[in-house]
Enzyme design. Structure first.
Site: not given
Ligand code: GLA
Length: 333
Positions: A70, A110-111, A160
């Site tokens: 990368s 990290g955002a 996510d």
């Molecule tokens: C991160 C985790 C998710 C969730 C959020 C907080 O993004 O990957 O699974 O717990 O934090 O809502």
């Protein structure tokens, strides 16, 4: 015209490995509109895909081992996520040969915009495409979550990976995904016209591996256990039971219980175009994450306040916290 992230990944591949990639796959980042730190407690969440994407260019190699490249300023440990996904695919019996991989990304790391899930899902999609196989999005989501748990050491929930795996990078819609994390069922919630969602970066970076995320998750489990509940049923805790917990665990439990109620209320508000109510729920969510869950930072709080001063209906931190982005809602004139 600027090159697409997919073109950049293919270019980076040939520049680094000296041969052409065989295929390329993308995955989007996501912003969570409301419902943070409830996915691992069986709650409901309301993420939506963002336009920024990660792209993975891939080809078989004859070296007998995977290779990663990368050029982007991604997290040092990013290759752990990519390796983890390949390992988990092979563990399922999917015959992924040794591969070379080049990654490019427009999703900031990290955002709080799911750069990890975008990387995991794009690696999974690229590897599956390479060997001409498919997996249902739900399986890709769980596989990527497993990779993050086992190979990156982050005990994340399913929000996510679910959102990213269920988003078609070629067909981004003005809609959010209402995900019930206990049942793992979802439905689409169309964002009403007249409502604009803005993502504002505080510039403060987090690393969920740093321990704050895992510590909050542990608090939530401890709170549920102290009330004799399975963590997936924490939303059913009574006010009286929460009041008997230690101060810290009571604050954690109160966040989870009230946040889940706010997600349901926010969806109802969107469906009847009650923008004021939607904005108020975002503001209340932020206060709860800041005061009861202790995952905001002073810099993020300032970004939220500024958005409200500028006239946003509501604004809140989004994602795991400890820095990252703010999501704000506006009415469109
Ligand atoms: C991160 C985790 C998710 C969730 C959020 C907080 O993004 O990957 O699974 O717990 O934090 O809502």
């Amino acid at each position: 015209m600027t090159a697409s992230v997919a073109d950049r990944a293919e270019h980076a591949f040939s520049a680094h490995f000296g041969c052409a990639a065989q295929t390329v796959a993308c995955a989007n980042g996501r912003v969570n509109l409301i419902g943070d730190h409830v996915d691992y407690a069986g709650g409901v969440v309301l993420p939506m895909a963002i336009a920024q994407q990660t792209a993975v260019a891939i080809a078989r190699n004859a070296r007998g081992e995977d290779q990663f490249h990368s050029s982007a300023p991604v997290d040092i440990a990013w290759s752990r996520y990519a390796r983890g996904v390949l390992t988990e695919l092979r563990a399922l019996g999917i015959a992924v040969p040794p591969v070379s991989i080049a990654v490019e990304s427009d999703v900031p790391v990290g955002a709080g915009l799911s750069s990890s899930a975008a990387l995991e899902v794009s690696v999974a999609r690229a590897a599956l495409l390479l060997i001409g196989t498919t997996l249902p999005p739900r399986d890709i989501a769980f596989l990527c979550q497993r990779a993050e748990h086992l190979h990156a050491g982050v005990p994340c929930g399913i929000m996510d990976q679910w959102c990213v795996a269920h988003t078609d990078p070629n067909a981004l819609a003005h809609e959010a995904i209402l995900l019930d994390c206990a049942r793992t069922t979802d439905e689409r919630v169309t964002l009403p016209s007249g409502l604009r969602i803005e993502v504002i970066d505080s510039g403060v970076r987090h690393a969920l591996r740093d321990g704050g995320y895992a510590a909050r998750r542990q608090d939530v489990s401890d709170a549920a256990a102290a009330m004799g509940l399975e963590v997936e049923h924490l939303a059913e805790a009574s006010d009286a039971a929460i009041a008997r917990l230690s101060t810290r665990l009571a604050r954690r439990a109160r966040h989870v219980v009230t946040e889940i109620r706010r997600v349901h209320a926010a969806v109802a508000a969107l469906r009847c175009r009650d923008f004021e109510a939607f904005g108020r729920l975002l503001r209340e969510s932020h206060a709860s994450l800041r005061d009861d869950f202790d995952v905001s930072t002073p810099e993020v709080d300032v970004v939220v306040e500024r958005a409200l001063t500028r006239g946003a209906l509501g604004a809140r931190m989004t994602g795991g916290g400890f820095g990252g982005c703010v999501v704000a809602a506006w009415t469109v004139a």
